[in-house]
Design an enzyme around this catalytic site. Sequence first.
Site, short mmCIF file in Angstrom:
data_model
loop_
_atom_site.label_atom_id
_atom_site.label_comp_id
_atom_site.label_asym_id
_atom_site.label_seq_id
_atom_site.Cartn_x
_atom_site.Cartn_y
_atom_site.Cartn_z
N ASN A 9 0.83 -1.18 -0.03
CA ASN A 9 0.02 -0.09 0.17
C ASN A 9 0.73 1.33 -0.28
OD1 ASN A 9 -1.22 2.02 1.09
ND2 ASN A 9 -3.04 1.06 1.85
N LYS A 12 0.28 4.11 2.82
CA LYS A 12 1.12 3.50 4.22
C LYS A 12 2.41 3.78 4.00
CE LYS A 12 -2.25 -0.08 5.72
NZ LYS A 12 -2.08 -1.63 5.96
N ASP A 72 -1.68 -4.06 10.22
CA ASP A 72 -3.19 -4.08 9.60
C ASP A 72 -3.72 -3.08 10.42
OD1 ASP A 72 -4.51 -5.82 7.87
OD2 ASP A 72 -5.93 -5.79 9.31
N PHE A 155 -4.93 8.77 1.89
CA PHE A 155 -5.50 7.61 0.93
C PHE A 155 -6.71 6.91 1.64
CE2 PHE A 155 -4.21 4.11 3.69
CZ PHE A 155 -3.38 4.55 4.47
N LYS A 178 -1.20 13.94 9.75
CA LYS A 178 -1.27 12.56 10.11
C LYS A 178 -0.05 12.06 10.71
CE LYS A 178 -3.38 9.30 7.50
NZ LYS A 178 -3.87 8.33 6.25
N HIS A 183 -3.40 6.97 13.96
CA HIS A 183 -3.18 5.66 14.59
C HIS A 183 -1.80 4.95 14.17
CE1 HIS A 183 -4.85 5.72 10.63
NE2 HIS A 183 -4.87 4.40 10.24
P1 IMP Z 1 -4.76 -3.25 5.19
O1 IMP Z 1 -3.63 -2.89 4.16
O2 IMP Z 1 -5.47 -4.84 5.05
O3 IMP Z 1 -4.31 -3.07 6.72
O4 IMP Z 1 -6.21 -2.35 4.93
C1 IMP Z 1 -6.08 -1.02 5.62
C2 IMP Z 1 -7.13 -0.30 4.93
O5 IMP Z 1 -7.88 0.47 5.98
C3 IMP Z 1 -6.96 0.71 3.85
O6 IMP Z 1 -6.84 0.19 2.68
C4 IMP Z 1 -7.59 1.58 4.02
O7 IMP Z 1 -9.02 1.45 3.23
C5 IMP Z 1 -8.10 1.61 5.58
N1 IMP Z 1 -7.23 2.56 6.19
C6 IMP Z 1 -6.22 2.23 7.27
N2 IMP Z 1 -5.51 3.29 7.46
C7 IMP Z 1 -6.05 4.23 7.13
C8 IMP Z 1 -5.57 6.03 6.90
O8 IMP Z 1 -4.73 6.30 7.58
N3 IMP Z 1 -6.45 6.59 6.11
C9 IMP Z 1 -7.40 6.18 5.52
N4 IMP Z 1 -7.93 4.74 5.31
C10 IMP Z 1 -7.16 3.98 6.25
#
Ligand code: IMP
Length: 199
Positions: A9, A12, A72, A155, A178, A183
């Site tokens: 991502n 991130k 996550d 994002f 941010k 978080h």
């Molecule tokens: P992961 O990559 O499976 O942990 O999915 C995390 C998902 O949560 C991302 O694709 C976003 O949709 C959402 N998310 C997590 N952190 C953020 C953030 O800081 N801003 C906006 N969306 C977030």
Amino acid sequence: MELWIATSNRGKLNEFKLLFEKELPQIKILSLADFPTYSSPPENGQSFLDNARIKARSLKAMKPNTWVMAEDSGLEVEGLGNLPGIHSARYAGPKAADSENVAKLLKMIQIRSSANRAAQFQCCMVVFNPQGEEMIFNGVLKGQIAKTTAGQHGFGYDPVFIPENETKTLAELGMGYKNKHSHRASATAKFIEKLKASL
Ligand code: IMP
């Protein structure tokens, strides 16, 4: 020193890079973009911790002698029974774009006629040191869901998330905000503190 981060991502990764550059510029950050033959495991856990662990363990098996971190994260909306939660990345379908997830979120709140727009972002980070010891760091950002999207930065759900004590969305407030309050920034700050103590 190398730190492998189990993510592809880009949103991130940009945040992590900025946070580490500022505090520990000597660390080389590598991600799944630097490991094209790697195949990510299915994220089929029941919690943020389960999924972070699945990602961290899988990458650690391939990079056993270095620092490995996986995170996550997701959005929990009170009026939707804490959904999308661990399904945040795929809320509108397996390959959903951020804009589709956001559109579904606003639609679901409208369908439920829910006045409760209180929400929080959760981040659970699992780290393995080169010796294979596991560490866990968490972060939370509380706020509420806006009625419409606003802003261009960030994002995911950033265009509809208004942090507590703010009137603008994360996508309007931008990376500077941010990287201080999110978080992910809180969990990363705890990890960086631990890393500094061990270097
Ligand atoms: P992961 O990559 O499976 O942990 O999915 C995390 C998902 O949560 C991302 O694709 C976003 O949709 C959402 N998310 C997590 N952190 C953020 C953030 O800081 N801003 C906006 N969306 C977030």
